[in-house]
Structures are given as structure tokens and as C-alpha cells.
Design an enzyme around this catalytic site. Structure first.
Site: not given
Ligand SMILES: O=P(O)(O)OC[C@H]1O[C@](O)(CO)[C@@H](O)[C@@H]1O
Length: 533
Positions: A195, A201, A253-254, A339, A370, A499
Site C-alpha cells: 500500500k 521487507e 492493509g489487513r 493488529e 496430534h 520498525k
């Protein structure tokens, strides 16, 4: 309100959930349907009085008013001064959605058409790489620019008939190296999904992939597309505007996979299936806007969540899809829920009245059975479990496996509910020939306290439409919880400090700066890396 809830809960905390099923209508009363979807919350300690109190909580918080404000484009994300309109991205009927006096729908639908045309060009081979038809797509993004498409591409693999999609998110070079190794740069399309187009990253990975591509093809930028609001930055990166798909700042964003961030999914499954995914979400929006609280799936899911976390004090909730293809749903929901609602102050900046949102985690069943279900059944803490399962799987020739899968899902919620008493365990072990002190000791290890709450979400089959419904259901659940807690669910200031410090530490690690001002631990850890790195 909170006091009423906590004192009522205290008054019923010792009762067995199983005893509530003396009411033969309980399963029906404490479940809700939306179309063919069923949400069963009868295996919780919520009864009529608790539900009434929870509904009053929603009414007091004016969930309906907040919901209407969101859909109307009001700037409910007050700390960033933004509207919250991811729902506009799936408003396929195009009814006007007005932000700052402008109907945003023509632009939204125009971008969707452009995405569709580009996806179709890629899928059909009209758009080619410098070595021929695109065989692979690499989406570079992180957080909300990664988790949604990753989750959905995997979830909808039975519908994927386009190029293979791969995802690179981590700044750990291992990620990009492993993804690129088998790929041919000349037939790979790279999508840079960010965005802001500044995320370290993503930009670092994008440069790495561009360098990889430039070793083989003469014009690497021609095989790049960008999903971003920052057109100046995509241009500076060299990506032609015809392959840039933008979206407005009112898409968090999410919450963004319904628009351009979903391009990799659209390329994988095609425009028609992608629109079915949007339609599913849109139908959940309509339900959320119109259904009475007692019938409203997002509201009920939120109230059950509030009951377990804020009222009962259970610190986490497990999301347990009995659907292998939803393997990344827990990770997706971790971002969506944590978030959004992992905040310590309310909209006015005051300390929250209650605890914030819960820790969300999970894995598909039966694998989790398991691994960590041991703790869920016999650990000292209570983990409310959210099971989900389809009535059918896509592998029709493997129907017997699906039956086994469903049997396991239902067995787990039944086991959590019923448990196994010491008497029952003793009887079982006595039948195996144990006696005396050894019988007693062994039996005690085989006791299941039971009375552990769970919910089950059922749907007919995991189609694009159903996936859209499920994701929109969870989005609105998070919204309702946020409103009740007084949280702004749409900012994420809590990710910033790390950050900033990472940026400052880079020159320290590379030796350009010293560790002055750093705490002793951080300085020592830097020292270790310098010695061994
Ligand atoms: O799409 P962008 O701007 O690269 O941001 C990626 C992600 O980073 C975050 O801002 C958090 O670091 C998320 O909210 C977002 O989804």
C-alpha cells in the site's frame, strides 16, 4: 454492564455446559444461520440471561450506529483521519458510496475491471514474459499485502487454473531464495504488493527479485506489476502505470484483499471466481447490516468472543479449521484480530475499561489433535475453540476421508463438552486389569475435566463465495468487538517502534555505528553477531 456480566458469569461458572442441554431446544436456540452457513454456540456456558446481557452490551455500545457510520464512509478511523470502506471493494452492485462528497464506486469498479482484464491477459497468454507465457507469479508483500492472498490462494486451490502463485514476505533472504530457485525469470510475473510502497521487507525483496530477473531478461520492469496507493513510488521503481493498481487510504492493509491486493488470487482462479469471492463477502455485509443482533452472525461471534475473553478471562482462542486448505487462516486471523484489537487505549486515548482483544492461534484439524490438543483437553487453562468444517470436500472420490474428518471435528467438541470423569476412567482402567493404588494413579491421568467451551461454524463446501463469507464474517466480528471495547480497530501504531529501532540497529550491526545508548542485553547480542556473523 461489564459488572452485570462478570457477576452473572461468576454465578454460573461452576455449572456444567452439558446440563444446559436438558433444554431440548438449546442447539437450535443457541445457533444462527446465514443462508446455508450455521454458527453453533450452544456448547458454551452462554444461556438466555447471558445472551440478553451481551446483547445489551452491544446495544449500549451502539454497534448498529457504528456499523452504519462505517458503511456510510464516515471517518471512523479517527487516529488516522480515515474512512473504513473495504466493504466498497465488494459492493458489486455499485450502489453509491460517498467519501468526502464523491461517489467512490465508479473508480472501485473501474479498477476491478482493469484487474480483471490484466489477470485475463496473463492467464490467456496475451501478456507474456520475455520467454513466453507466464507460468509463475511471485507476489512480494507482507502483513495485509501477503496474508490474505496467501491464505485465499491456498484455500481455493480447487479453483486455481491459472499460473502458479508464490509468495515472498520475509526479509530473511532464505524466503526469496527458496521461492525463486525453481522459477524461470523469463516466464515469471512479479507483483509488488505494498500500500505504502515503503515497507522495508517488501522493497528489499522487490530489489532482490529485480536483480535476479535482470540476469536473464533485458527489461525486468516489464514483468513487474504493482499494487499500491503510492503511484509516484511505483513509477520511480520503473513499473509502467498500466500495470499499477491503486487503492484509496480508506482500505486498511489487513482488510485489503478484496481489491488490488487480491490480484494474485484473481490470476490464480480467474475473474469470475474472484467476483464470486467478492459476492460472498458482500452477502455477509448485507446480513451484517440488516439482521437482528440475535440472528446476526458477526454480532454473535463477537459476543461469544467477548464472553470468553473479557468476561470469563480466557486469554486465548483457538481457530481450528477442519479444512486443510485453510491452513493459513489462523495466521490471517492473527493479523486481522490482533493488529486490529490489540490496543491498550480507547478512541479517546484513555486506558481500556477491560482487557483488549485475545491471542488468536490455531492449526487445521486433524493435525492439531496430534500436537496441542493435549493441552486443550487436559491443561489447567481453558482455551475456547472455534471449529469450522464443510459438509463436503472437493475430493468426491475421497468421501470416506471427509466423513472421518467431520467425525473428528465433532468428536473434539463433544469431548471438550463431556470430558471423562474419574469414575469412568477408573472403570476403563479396571477393565484393563489394573487395581489398587496403581489403578487410582493411572485413572487420574485419564480424566478429562470437560466443560470446555467451543463453537462450530459449518458451511456446505469451501467455494470462493463461502470463503468470502467466512472472511467477511471475521472482519465484522473484529469490528463489533472493537466497538464494544471502544477500540479503534483500524490503526496499528504498535508496529512502529520495532520498525524504527530496526532501522537504527542496521548501521550498528554493519559496524558503521557503535552500541552507545543501547541497553546491555542489546549491546551484547550485537556483539555476538559481530563475532560470529
Ligand atoms: O502494504 P504495506 O504498506 O507494505 O504494509 C504492509 C503491512 O504493514 C503493516 O503496516 C504493519 O507493519 C500492516 O498493517 C500492513 O498490512
Amino acid at each position: 454492564m461489564w459488572n452485570d456480566l462478570t457477576s452473572y458469569r461468576a454465578s454460573v461458572s461452576e455449572r456444567s455446559i452439558l446440563s444446559l442441554f436438558d433444554d431440548p431446544g438449546r442447539a437450535e436456540t443457541f445457533s444462527a444461520r446465514f443462508g446455508d452457513m450455521l454458527f453453533d454456540f450452544s456448547k458454551t456456558n452462554i444461556d438466555g440471561r447471558a445472551l440478553d446481557l451481551l446483547i445489551r452490551l452491544a446495544e449500549t455500545a451502539d454497534v448498529a450506529g457504528a456499523r452504519d457510520a462505517m458503511f456510510a464512509g464516515e471517518k471512523i478511523n479517527e487516529t488516522e483521519g480515515r474512512a473504513v470502506l473495504h466493504t466498497a471493494l465488494r459492493n458489486l452492485d455499485g450502489g453509491p458510496v460517498v467519501v468526502d462528497g464523491t461517489d467512490v464506486m465508479p473508480e472501485v469498479l473501474g479498477t476491478l475491471d482493469r484487474m480483471d482484464a490484466f489477470a485475463e491477459d496473463v492467464r490467456s497468454g496475451r501478456f507474456t514474459g520475455q520467454g513466453g507465457k507466464i507460468t509463475d507469479v511471485v507476489n512480494i508483500g507482507i502483513g495485509g499485502s501477503d496474508l490474505g492472498p496467501v491464505m485465499a490462494v491456498q484455500a481455493l486451490s480447487p479453483y486455481a487454473d491459472g499460473p502458479r502463485c508464490h509468495f515472498v514476505s520475509n526479509v530473511d533472504g532464505a524466503h526469496v531464495a527458496d521461492v525463486l530457485r525453481p522459477l524461470d525469470p523469463a516466464t515469471t510475473l512479479v507483483i509488488v504488493a505494498s500500500k505504502t510502497f515503503t515497507t522495508i521487507e517488501t522493497m528489499t525483496n522487490a530489489q532482490t527479485v529485480r536483480a535476479w530477473m535482470s540476469e536473464t531478461v533485458s527489461d525486468p520492469a516489464a514483468q513487474f506489476a504493482a499494487l499500491s496507493s503510492a503511484e509516484d513510488k511505483t513509477a520511480a521503481f520503473g513499473i509502467d502505470s498500466s500495470r499499477v493498481f491503486g487503492f484509496a487510504d480508506w482500505v486498511g492493509g489487513r482488510y485489503s484483499m478484496w481489491g488490488p491486493i487480491g490480484l494474485s488470487l484473481m490470476i490464480a482462479i480467474g475473474g469470475t471466481a474472484f467476483r464470486a469471492f467478492l459476492r460472498g463477502a458482500q452477502s455477509m455485509d448485507v446480513h451484517f447490516k440488516s439482521a437482528d443482533y440475535r440472528e446476526n452472525l458477526p454480532v454473535l461471534l463477537a459476543l461469544v468472543g467477548i464472553w470468553h475473553h473479557q468476561v470469563c478471562g480466557y486469554p486465548t482462542r483457538a481457530v481450528l479449521p477442519y479444512e486443510q486448505r485453510l491452513i493459513r487462516l489462523p495466521a490471517y486471523l492473527q493479523q486481522l484480530e490482533m493488529e486490529s484489537n490489540g490496543k491498550r487505549v480507547n478512541m479517546d486515548g484513555e486506558d481500556l475499561e477491560t482487557v483488549s482483544g485475545p491471542i488468536v492461534w490455531g492449526e487445521p484439524g486433524t493435525n492439531g489433535q496430534h500436537a496441542f490438543y493435549q493441552l486443550i483437553h487436559q491443561g489447567t487453562g481453558v482455551v475456547p475453540c472455534e471449529f469450522m468444517v464443510g459438509a463436503k470436500g472437493h475430493e468426491e472420490d475421497l468421501g470416506h476421508m471427509h466423513t472421518l474428518l467431520v467425525a473428528n471435528c465433532l468428536a473434539q467438541s463433544e469431548a471438550l463438552l463431556r470430558g471423562r470423569s474419574l469414575e469412568e476412567a477408573t472403570e476403563i482402567m479396571a477393565a484393563k486389569g489394573l487395581e489398587g493404588a496403581e489403578l487410582d494413579r493411572q485413572a487420574r491421568h485419564r480424566v478429562f475435566p470437560g466443560n470446555r467451551p467451543s463453537t462450530t461454524l459449518m458451511y456446505p463446501l469451501l467455494t470462493p463465495e463461502v470463503l468470502g463469507q467466512i472472511v467477511a464474517l471475521y472482519e465484522h466480528r473484529v469490528f463489533v468487538e472493537g466497538i464494544i471495547l471502544g477500540i479503534n480497530s483500524f490503526d496499528q501504531w504498535g508496529v512502529e517502534l520495532g520498525k524504527e529501532l530496526a532501522k537504527a540497529l542496521e548501521p550498528v550491526l554493519s559496524g558503521d555505528e557503535g552500541t552507545e545508548g543501547k541497553d546491555g542485553s542489546t549491546a551484547a547480542l550485537v556483539g555476538y553477531i559481530k563475532t560470529h556473523g
